[in-house]
Write a protein that holds these residues in place. Structure first.
Motif, mmCIF file in Angstrom:
data_model
loop_
_atom_site.group_PDB
_atom_site.id
_atom_site.type_symbol
_atom_site.label_atom_id
_atom_site.label_comp_id
_atom_site.label_asym_id
_atom_site.label_seq_id
_atom_site.Cartn_x
_atom_site.Cartn_y
_atom_site.Cartn_z
ATOM 1 N N MET A 63 -7.835 -6.333 -13.287
ATOM 2 C CA MET A 63 -6.442 -5.956 -13.460
ATOM 3 C C MET A 63 -6.190 -4.958 -14.607
ATOM 4 N N PRO A 64 -6.900 -5.052 -15.752
ATOM 5 C CA PRO A 64 -6.660 -4.046 -16.799
ATOM 6 C C PRO A 64 -6.935 -2.618 -16.339
ATOM 7 N N PHE A 65 -7.762 -2.469 -15.311
ATOM 8 C CA PHE A 65 -8.123 -1.133 -14.835
ATOM 9 C C PHE A 65 -7.265 -0.676 -13.650
ATOM 10 N N TYR A 66 -6.625 -1.615 -12.950
ATOM 11 C CA TYR A 66 -5.911 -1.264 -11.723
ATOM 12 C C TYR A 66 -4.416 -1.585 -11.760
ATOM 13 N N SER A 67 -3.989 -2.440 -12.688
ATOM 14 C CA SER A 67 -2.577 -2.820 -12.684
ATOM 15 C C SER A 67 -1.705 -1.643 -13.111
ATOM 16 N N GLY A 68 -0.504 -1.613 -12.580
ATOM 17 C CA GLY A 68 0.409 -0.520 -12.895
ATOM 18 C C GLY A 68 1.819 -1.027 -13.092
ATOM 19 N N VAL A 69 2.705 -0.126 -13.487
ATOM 20 C CA VAL A 69 4.117 -0.445 -13.669
ATOM 21 C C VAL A 69 4.819 -0.250 -12.336
ATOM 22 N N HIS A 70 5.592 -1.251 -11.921
ATOM 23 C CA HIS A 70 6.220 -1.195 -10.606
ATOM 24 C C HIS A 70 7.726 -1.380 -10.708
ATOM 25 N N GLU A 71 8.413 -0.852 -9.708
ATOM 26 C CA GLU A 71 9.856 -1.017 -9.604
ATOM 27 C C GLU A 71 10.181 -2.443 -9.137
ATOM 28 N N PRO A 72 11.417 -2.890 -9.355
ATOM 29 C CA PRO A 72 11.803 -4.234 -8.896
ATOM 30 C C PRO A 72 11.544 -4.456 -7.407
ATOM 31 N N ARG A 73 11.745 -3.400 -6.602
ATOM 32 C CA ARG A 73 11.503 -3.534 -5.160
ATOM 33 C C ARG A 73 10.039 -3.861 -4.885
ATOM 34 N N TYR A 126 0.836 -1.208 0.000
ATOM 35 C CA TYR A 126 0.000 0.000 0.000
ATOM 36 C C TYR A 126 0.868 1.255 0.000
ATOM 37 N N GLU A 127 1.920 1.244 0.810
ATOM 38 C CA GLU A 127 2.799 2.406 0.876
ATOM 39 C C GLU A 127 3.510 2.655 -0.447
ATOM 40 N N ALA A 128 3.703 1.581 -1.240
ATOM 41 C CA ALA A 128 4.357 1.722 -2.537
ATOM 42 C C ALA A 128 3.379 2.104 -3.635
ATOM 43 N N GLY A 129 2.105 2.281 -3.278
ATOM 44 C CA GLY A 129 1.110 2.710 -4.253
ATOM 45 C C GLY A 129 0.403 1.591 -4.977
#
Length: 291
Positions: A192-202, A25-28
């Motif tokens: 998921m098509p509406f909520y998924s995002g690009v994330h960092e490796p961490r 959650y903290e990572a968005g």
């Protein structure tokens, strides 16, 4: 001892899973993503368990609609539990979750028509007093919406418990878990098509850890029942509070107030007394049948 060790391993995994949820959650990361990856990365341990046991027909069921109902209740409960962690510290969210067995006693009387004597009703009442102590409705600095969601989540866990007890009369544990995982992934995957995002490796590491700890906890929880009876291992579930406090202190530098400790002690005492009464009634029934 093996059953107790497996149960302690499960509570440890659940504690780390909760920490991963808060970090997510903290990572968005959105709630649908967290729930989806909990199942997606928890699927490999489940499939490994099924392969190890050789139960390749685990997907077969005689009651598909019962699994649909269980999946709806379980998924809704998981969303509530995850959301509560976005509002509350680990210790408070974990402690309120301990109210689930109290709700289960109420539902067993209302839904399953099981006899609940005055001792267990008294334990339920005392347990809810402990919940109120933790929630501190007067003067609490915890967000009310988070407290309400955590309480609803505990009630949801009780509903799931009653549903699983009903399904378990005809379905194996592996079948129940596999159907729950598959149906939940389909439902959340549609979002998921509406909520998924690009994330960092961490962040991906957090998501993988979330699924791994959640899936492994489920397996250890089930395996523990093979090596020890319920009255022996269930009290060790409360060790999750230790992990919640420790991880909350190490990661977020939060320490639960005295009211949380007092409320937790009351809830745990009521839960252990309820467990004792269940065990005692079980022994008395066996003796009566032997006579």
């Amino acid at each position: 001892m093996l059953g107790i060790s497996l149960r302690l391993g499960a509570t440890t995994c659940f504690g780390f899973m909760a920490a991963m949820i808060k970090l997510g959650y903290e990572a968005g990361v959105s709630t649908p993503e967290l729930v989806f990856y909990r199942f997606a990365f928890g699927l490999p341990p489940l499939l490994a368990w099924i392969a190890w046991s050789g139960n390749y027909s685990a997907w077969r069921t005689q009651r598909p609609m019962a699994h649909v109902v269980r999946a709806v209740l379980g998924l809704a409960t998981m969303v509530l539990a995850f959301t509560a962690l976005s509002y509350l510290p680990l210790a408070e969210a974990t402690t309120i979750g301990f109210a689930a067995p109290l709700f289960a006693v109420i539902l067993s009387a209302l839904v399953l028509k099981e006899h609940v004597g005055r001792h267990r009703w008294s334990a339920v009442a005392i347990g809810f007093i402990g919940v109120l102590i933790v929630m501190r409705p007067q003067g609490s600095d915890l967000p009310l919406i988070g407290l309400a969601i955590a309480a609803l989540s505990a009630f949801g866990v009780a509903c799931v418990t009653i549903t699983i007890r009903q399904i378990g009369r005809t379905e194996s544990t592996q079948t129940t878990v596999l159907w729950f995982t598959g149906l939940s992934m389909l439902a959340v995957g549609a979002l998921m098509p509406f909520y998924s995002g690009v994330h960092e490796p961490r962040v991906w590491a957090i998501l993988v850890a979330l699924g791994f700890f959640g899936g492994t906890a489920q397996l250890l929880l089930t395996a523990a029942l093979r090596y020890a009876p319920v009255p022996v291992i269930v009290p060790f579930d409360y060790a999750q509070l230790i992990w919640a406090v420790l991880l909350g202190w190490l990661i977020w530098e939060t320490q639960p107030p005295a009211s949380t400790w007092v409320g937790a002690a009351v809830i745990i005492a009521s839960g252990l007394y309820t467990l004792y009464r269940e065990h005692k009634l079980g022994r008395d029934k066996v003796r009566a049948e032997a006579l």
